[in-house]
Design an enzyme around this catalytic site. Structure first.
Site, short mmCIF file in Angstrom:
data_model
loop_
_atom_site.label_atom_id
_atom_site.label_comp_id
_atom_site.label_asym_id
_atom_site.label_seq_id
_atom_site.Cartn_x
_atom_site.Cartn_y
_atom_site.Cartn_z
N ASP A 234 40.00 40.88 44.20
CA ASP A 234 39.06 41.63 43.36
C ASP A 234 39.68 42.99 43.04
O ASP A 234 40.13 43.70 43.96
CB ASP A 234 37.72 41.80 44.09
N ASN A 242 36.38 50.99 33.80
CA ASN A 242 35.68 50.76 32.53
C ASN A 242 34.90 51.99 32.08
O ASN A 242 34.91 52.36 30.90
CB ASN A 242 34.72 49.57 32.67
N ASP A 251 40.11 45.60 30.02
CA ASP A 251 40.66 44.29 29.67
C ASP A 251 42.16 44.25 29.87
O ASP A 251 42.72 43.25 30.35
CB ASP A 251 40.32 43.95 28.21
N GLU A 277 36.05 40.70 37.50
CA GLU A 277 37.37 41.16 37.95
C GLU A 277 37.87 40.38 39.16
O GLU A 277 38.78 40.83 39.86
CB GLU A 277 37.33 42.66 38.27
#
Length: 366
Positions: A234, A242, A251, A277
């Protein structure tokens, strides 16, 4: 697909050569046991049989000679039909009382088979050129003779020769390209279906497998007897990435992580995007120590990823082996606990959860 096609062609050529050998042996026996022994009939069939037998052995022992073997087989077949067509036609023309319909061996059906083989095994326009050449060398002299000798042409044997060397040959040359086009269409549809299936199992953002395929591979592990391990990773503080830099940068981080992990894994090791993620890696044929090393290698590689303007990308890893008593859900629960433990310990580390956690503590490395 190409390997499958090559295997199919080899089998088809072996069948063709075997049938040709069988036809040559039958023709040899018929002519040798018949009441009339003509030199041409006693020479061509056994020689052709010997060549076809040798080609079968060559193809069996040297499959990479396939293209040359096909060419030699077709040349042999052409010569085996050209020789009697011209020899007996000239004999009937030059010898009074000799009729072509009597002396010509029953090779009209073999001529049709030859055209079929040419259209199947010779690519593109060259097949039409060779088919026309075969017709000029084999069929034309017989047809010309029959047209000049109508009394022979209107006998049952003469009509059979006219049909085989005329309309039937034309139908074969016309219909086989249609069949080839249909086969090409079917092949393209199969290829498109395979491509769509790949797209169905591929994550559109990262280009690696999606969760659907990851679950299928993991379930497949339980069907075999191979040892395997599972790694779940993760990306650390992904929400902050973000929020700070925007979703396009997030991304790019996911794409970079997926690309780096995929580059470090073997072809038989499956990585899939599990969600958001999170990524799942399935590693077959490995023990606990080896699984831990794989996870550490991925962890260190991600920590060195340059994804501007993010200062550093790290990931937390949970890993566990798959036990014989495990189920699909139990493995995922255990590896998820290992990942949670890595997160609790500050992230950017690997936690290996034993199959039986009560017996031993989790092994962690930063």
């Amino acid at each position: 697909m190409k390997a499958a096609d090559d295997s199919y062609v080899r089998v088809a050529v072996l069948v063709m050569l075997s049938l040709s050998l069988l036809a040559g042996i039958c023709a040899t026996l018929i002519h040798w046991l018949g009441p009339v022994h003509r030199p041409m009939d006693l020479i061509v069939p056994p020689v052709g049989s010997a060549i076809f037998g040798g080609l079968i052995v060559a193809l069996w022992r040297r499959p990479w000679w396939l293209q040359g073997i096909v060419r030699l087989a077709l040349v042999t077949a052409v010569l085996a039909l050209v020789a009697p067509a011209w020899f007996y036609t000239l004999q009937a023309v030059s010898t009074p009382g000799v009729q072509l319909i009597v002396v010509l061996p029953p090779v009209s059906s073999l001529f049709v088979v030859l055209l079929v083989m040419v259209m199947i095994f010779i690519p593109g326009r060259l097949a039409f050129v060779l088919a026309l050449l075969c017709w000029l060398l084999i069929a034309l002299p017989v047809l010309a003779y029959l047209l000049l000798h109508p009394r022979e042409a209107w006998t049952p044997r003469g009509i059979d020769l006219l049909m085989a060397y005329g309309p039937v040959s034309l139908i074969v040359v016309v219909l086989l390209p249609v069949q080839r086009g249909m086969a090409g269409t079917i092949r393209r549809l199969a290829s498109e279906r395979a491509r769509m299936e790949v797209m169905l199992h591929r994550d559109p953002l990262t280009g690696i497998h999606n969760r659907r395929l990851g679950e299928r591979v993991l379930r497949g592990v339980f069907d075999g007897a191979r040892s395997a391990g599972v790694i779940m990773l993760d990306v650390d503080r992904f929400k902050a990435i973000n929020d700070t830099h925007g979703h396009p940068i997030g991304d790019r981080v996911l794409q970079a992580v997926a690309e780096r992990c995929k580059a470090l894994l073997r072809a038989d090791e499956c990585i899939s995007r599990w969600g958001g993620e999170e990524f799942l890696v399935i590693v077959p044929d490995i023990d606990a120590a080896g699984l831990h090393l794989v996870a550490e290698r991925l962890q260190m590689a991600i920590a060195r990823l340059p994804v501007a303007p993010v200062r550093q990308v790290t990931a937390s890893f949970g890993a566990t082996m798959i036990d014989g008593a495990d189920s699909f859900d139990s493995v995922l629960q255990r590896v998820d606990r290992a990942l949670y433990a890595a997160k609790e310990q500050g992230g950017n580390r690997v936690v290996l959860m034993p199959v039986r956690p009560a017996a031993a503590g989790a092994l962690a490395s930063g």
